[in-house]
Structure formats: structure tokens, C-alpha cells
Design an enzyme around this catalytic site. Structure first.
Site, PDB file in Angstrom:
ATOM      1  N   LYS A 176       7.847   4.862  -5.371  1.00 16.61           N
ATOM      2  CA  LYS A 176       8.257   4.711  -3.974  1.00 16.61           C
ATOM      3  C   LYS A 176       9.349   3.647  -3.897  1.00 16.61           C
ATOM      4  O   LYS A 176       9.144   2.506  -4.321  1.00 16.61           O
ATOM      5  CB  LYS A 176       7.029   4.264  -3.173  1.00 16.61           C
TER       6      LYS A 176
HETATM    7  C1  E4P Z   1       3.581   5.458   3.943  1.00 14.27           C
HETATM    8  O1  E4P Z   1       3.691   5.804   2.783  1.00 14.27           O
HETATM    9  C2  E4P Z   1       3.123   4.118   4.352  1.00 14.27           C
HETATM   10  O2  E4P Z   1       2.226   3.619   3.402  1.00 14.27           O
HETATM   11  C3  E4P Z   1       2.379   4.130   5.652  1.00 14.27           C
HETATM   12  O3  E4P Z   1       2.301   5.396   6.233  1.00 14.27           O
HETATM   13  C4  E4P Z   1       2.665   2.991   6.559  1.00 14.27           C
HETATM   14  O4  E4P Z   1       1.897   3.124   7.721  1.00 14.27           O
HETATM   15  P1  E4P Z   1       1.605   1.943   8.730  1.00 14.27           P
HETATM   16  O5  E4P Z   1       2.722   1.886   9.699  1.00 14.27           O
HETATM   17  O6  E4P Z   1       0.323   2.345   9.404  1.00 14.27           O
HETATM   18  O7  E4P Z   1       1.469   0.684   7.914  1.00 14.27           O
END
Ligand code: E4P
Length: 216
Positions: free
Chosen positions: A84
Site C-alpha cells: 500500500k
Molecule cells: C483503507 O484501506 C483504510 O485502511 C481505511 O479504509 C481507512 O478508514 P478510516 O477512515 O475509517 O480510518
């Protein structure tokens, strides 16, 4: 639509796996931090043993070189690891280099259709628009999701649209209506998708009638 679990908690991942609907997992540095002092690579390896689909492991370097070093290291943990990278200039340079090496990249922290186009051009395997975080600042995250899906439909890009930062079942339903490839969600949201008070009420009534008629 594939369902990814947005957590680094092994118990939640095991629970979701028992439903047979965990197609993958996304983690991020905040989710890993919530698990305490776990060893990052060992923890990702443990997730990969539970889930056969893509498991995102996020880089924390700021520069392309560091991201490449981390990305190659993480990709060697298991064959289903997806690296990522953040949607920054450095992150997209790393995305191009990693995907040229055959390593899948999930480009994260996407908040505009323009950014999503840049990620696709950089060879991302997944683009993660953060729906809930846009809602949090008074913008409609679902409008962004629709816009990215519309743009991507015009081309043969291989990038899958991964609806992220999902906060509740309506986000999941709307993402499915739009045809998002994947939704990643906290375990709580998967659990909420099962619920309807009329299901509980109907089930209780069926069983009460069954027992009232003398059956066991
Ligand atoms: C995506 O890969 C992220 O880990 C995630 O969806 C972030 O979400 P949040 O805004 O609830 O932290």
C-alpha cells in the site's frame, strides 16, 4: 463485489473468515498500532495465513527509495501481500516501479478523481477512495466513488476500485449499486449488514408458533 476486512485484528479476521465472505484484508499504520507491539511482518504473515486473497501492507517511508525498499520486503512475506502506497508524488513513483516489478500496489488516501486517474496511470492494482473521511468534512464521499467508477469505465485500466473508509451499511450498498469492485470495511459493518429487526421478530414468531403447536 468483493468484501475486504479493514482491520489488523486477528480475531476479527478469523471471525469474518468463518462467514466465508472475507475476500481480502486492508491494514494501515493506525490499525497495526491498535494491535499493540506486534512485529509488523510477522503480523502480516499471520493475516496471510488466514485469508487467501489480497492483504494490504502499508509503507511508512516518505521517499520513493524507502517505499521501494519496504515494498519489496513486504511483498516477499507472502504471495498475497499487496503493497500500500500513499497518493503522493513519491508514492506514485514507487507504485510505477513496484508494479513494473510485478508487485501489486494499493494506492491509498485518494480524495479526488484526478488522483485516481494518476494512480491508474502509475499502474496501481487498486485505488482506495476514502468515502467516510470525505463525509466527515461535509463532502459526499459517494459522489467521488461514482466519479472514479465513471472515469475508469471509459478505459481498459486494470486498476480495481476499492471503496475505503466505509462507516456503515449504506456505504456498502451504494458502493455495490455503483459497481465498485471491492468494499473494505470494519468488522462492525460486516456484522451490521446481517441485521434487520424484522428478521429477528419473524424468526422469534416462527419458533414460538412451532413450539406452541406442541412440536419440539
Ligand atoms: C483503507 O484501506 C483504510 O485502511 C481505511 O479504509 C481507512 O478508514 P478510516 O477512515 O475509517 O480510518
Amino acid at each position: 463485489m468483493k468484501f475486504f476486512l479493514d482491520t489488523a485484528n486477528l480475531n476479527e479476521i478469523r471471525d469474518a473468515a468463518t462467514f466465508g465472505i472475507a475476500d481480502g484484508v486492508t491494514t494501515n499504520p493506525s490499525l497495526i498500532a491498535k494491535e499493540g507491539g506486534v512485529d509488523f511482518k510477522e503480523h502480516i504473515a499471520a493475516i496471510c495465513e488466514i485469508v487467501a486473497g489480497p492483504v494490504s501492507a502499508e509503507v511508512t517511508s516518505q521517499d520513493t527509495e524507502g517505499m521501494l525498499r519496504e515494498g519489496r520486503d513486504y511483498a516477499a512475506i507472502a504471495k498475497n501481500v499487496v503493497v500500500k502506497c500513499p497518493l503522493t508524488r513519491e508514492g506514485l513513483k514507487a507504485t510505477r516501479a513496484l508494479s513494473d516489478d510485478g508487485i501489486k500496489v494499493n494506492v491509498t488516501l485518494c480524495f479526488s478523481a484526478g488522483q485516481a486517474i494518476m494512480a491508474a496511470k502509475a499502474g496501481a492494482s487498486f485505488i482506495s477512495p476514502f468515502i467516510g473521511r470525505l463525509d466527515d468534512i461535509g463532502e459526499d464521499g459517494l459522489v467521488l466513488l461514482q466519479s472514479i467508477i465513471d472515469v475508469y469505465r471509459n478505459y481498459e485500466w486494470k486498476t480495481e476500485v476499492l471503496a475505503a473508509s466505509i462507516r456503515h451499511p449504506i456505504h456498502v450498498i451504494e458502493a455495490a449499486r455503483m459497481g465498485a469492485d471491492i468494499a473494505t470495511m470494519p468488522f462492525k459493518v460486516i456484522d451490521q449488514l446481517f441485521n434487520h429487526p424484522l428478521t429477528d421478530k419473524g424468526q422469534a414468531q416462527f419458533l414460538a408458533d412451532w413450539h406452541k403447536s406442541g412440536r419440539k
